[in-house]
Design a protein around this motif. Structure first.
Motif, short mmCIF file in Angstrom:
data_model
loop_
_atom_site.label_atom_id
_atom_site.label_comp_id
_atom_site.label_asym_id
_atom_site.label_seq_id
_atom_site.Cartn_x
_atom_site.Cartn_y
_atom_site.Cartn_z
N TYR A 33 0.84 -1.20 0.00
CA TYR A 33 0.00 0.00 0.00
C TYR A 33 0.88 1.25 0.00
CZ TYR A 33 -3.33 -3.28 2.19
OH TYR A 33 -4.14 -4.36 2.48
N TYR A 35 0.34 5.36 1.11
CA TYR A 35 -0.51 6.35 1.75
C TYR A 35 0.22 7.69 1.75
CZ TYR A 35 -3.00 2.37 3.86
OH TYR A 35 -3.70 1.20 4.07
N PHE A 45 -5.32 7.11 1.62
CA PHE A 45 -5.00 5.97 0.77
C PHE A 45 -4.69 6.44 -0.64
CE2 PHE A 45 -5.23 1.85 -1.11
CZ PHE A 45 -5.94 2.00 -2.29
N TYR A 48 -3.07 0.40 -3.98
CA TYR A 48 -2.94 -0.91 -3.34
C TYR A 48 -2.58 -1.94 -4.40
CZ TYR A 48 -4.92 -5.32 -1.45
OH TYR A 48 -5.14 -6.62 -1.06
N ASP A 56 -5.39 -1.34 -7.21
CA ASP A 56 -6.48 -0.43 -6.92
C ASP A 56 -5.89 0.97 -6.87
OD1 ASP A 56 -9.02 -0.23 -4.27
OD2 ASP A 56 -8.40 1.21 -5.78
N SER A 58 -7.62 3.79 -6.95
CA SER A 58 -8.72 4.73 -6.72
C SER A 58 -8.35 5.91 -5.84
CB SER A 58 -9.92 3.98 -6.13
OG SER A 58 -9.57 3.38 -4.89
N GLY A 59 -7.27 5.81 -5.08
CA GLY A 59 -6.89 6.90 -4.19
C GLY A 59 -5.92 7.90 -4.78
N GLY A 98 -3.28 -9.20 2.60
CA GLY A 98 -3.98 -7.97 2.29
C GLY A 98 -5.29 -7.74 2.97
N ARG A 99 -6.12 -8.74 3.06
CA ARG A 99 -7.48 -8.40 3.48
C ARG A 99 -7.63 -8.31 4.99
NH1 ARG A 99 -10.50 -7.77 -0.73
NH2 ARG A 99 -10.00 -8.86 -2.64
N THR A 100 -7.08 -9.23 5.71
CA THR A 100 -7.23 -9.20 7.16
C THR A 100 -5.89 -9.09 7.87
OG1 THR A 100 -7.14 -11.60 7.33
CG2 THR A 100 -9.31 -10.60 7.03
N ASP A 101 -4.83 -9.16 7.11
CA ASP A 101 -3.53 -9.17 7.74
C ASP A 101 -3.08 -7.80 8.20
OD1 ASP A 101 -2.07 -11.85 5.79
OD2 ASP A 101 -2.92 -11.84 7.80
N THR A 102 -2.28 -7.81 9.22
CA THR A 102 -1.68 -6.60 9.76
C THR A 102 -0.80 -5.94 8.71
OG1 THR A 102 -1.68 -7.58 11.94
CG2 THR A 102 -0.18 -5.72 11.58
N GLN A 103 -0.88 -4.62 8.61
CA GLN A 103 0.01 -3.87 7.75
C GLN A 103 1.25 -3.45 8.54
OE1 GLN A 103 -1.75 -0.82 5.17
NE2 GLN A 103 -3.73 -1.62 5.77
N PHE A 105 4.32 -0.84 8.42
CA PHE A 105 4.62 0.42 7.76
C PHE A 105 6.11 0.70 7.72
CE2 PHE A 105 0.67 2.69 6.93
CZ PHE A 105 -0.24 1.87 7.59
#
Lengths: 114, 113
Positions: A33, A35, A45, A48, A56, A58-59, A98-103, A105
């Motif tokens: 990701y 940001y 965001f 991704y 993605d 879109s941001g 990606g979906r539920t995992d910790t990011q 940074f």
């Protein structure tokens, strides 16, 4: 183990110049990701990447912003014809899937456009 | 569309007192909820997350958060604050099936000795 790394840590550029920001995610992480964090603001965001799927985007705030991820690992965020409002800290994060995992940074790149 | 709100820009608490940092969210379907902390001059660090199961989630540094579906909230709590808890806290949400995670605007927590 090594965490997410970003380079450069600081970048000062003149208005109208192009800049490239680099992110090295944690090895094996398929999701990445980008940001943007402006002074006193939350995280915005940008884009991704997940494995080989289409990113993605879109941001992304304008067509001056683009990003790529080569070989499913390193990512580069490019800002063309920088403007003063692009000044911010750009953060990269990676996660296992990606979906539920910790990011996790990176330390960020502080971009200043004069 | 998914969104997350942190209604307080700043929370001030005396050391030793309980603390609460508020977060409410709006998503279609089941949410995945996260809390991250940003210490001065350091990157964001994961605190805890709710995916499914027990509504009370325990995380790092003694923090916990309670998922309340009826109130669409995920407030961060700690029974006894430490001065070292002073930092910027971010709540984040992702809807089931969504590809991106949305962060709140952040709440600055200040713990006075």
């Amino acid at each position: 183990g090594a965490g997410v790394s970003q380079s450069p840590s600081n970048k000062v550029t003149e208005k109208g110049k192009d800049v490239e920001l680099r992110c090295d995610p944690i090895s094996g992480h398929t999701a990445l990701y980008w940001y943007r964090q402006s002074l006193g603001q939350g995280l915005e965001f940008l884009i991704y990447f997940q494995g080989n799927s289409a990113p993605d985007k879109s941001g992304l705030p304008s067509d001056r912003f683009s990003a790529e991820r080569t070989g499913g690992s390193v990512s580069t965020l490019t800002i063309q014809r920088t403007q003063q409002e692009d000044s911010a800290v750009y953060l990269c994060a990676s996660s296992l899937e990606g979906r539920t995992d910790t990011q996790y940074f990176g330390p960020g790149t502080r971009l200043t456009v004069l | 569309a998914q969104s997350v709100a942190q209604p307080e820009d700043q929370v001030n608490v005396a050391e030793g007192n309980p603390l609460t940092v508020k977060c409410t969210y709006s998503v279609s379907g089941n949410p995945y909820l996260f809390w991250y902390v940003q210490y001065p001059n350091r990157g964001l660090q994961f605190l805890l997350k709710y995916i499914t199961g027990d509504n009370l989630v325990k995380g790092s540094y003694g923090f916990e958060a309670e998922f309340n579906k009826s109130q669409t909230s995920f407030h961060l709590k700690k029974p006894s604050a430490l001065v070292s808890d002073s930092a910027l806290y971010f709540c984040a949400v992702r809807a089931l099936g969504a590809s991106k995670i949305i962060f709140g605007s952040g709440t600055r927590l200040s713990i006075r000795p």
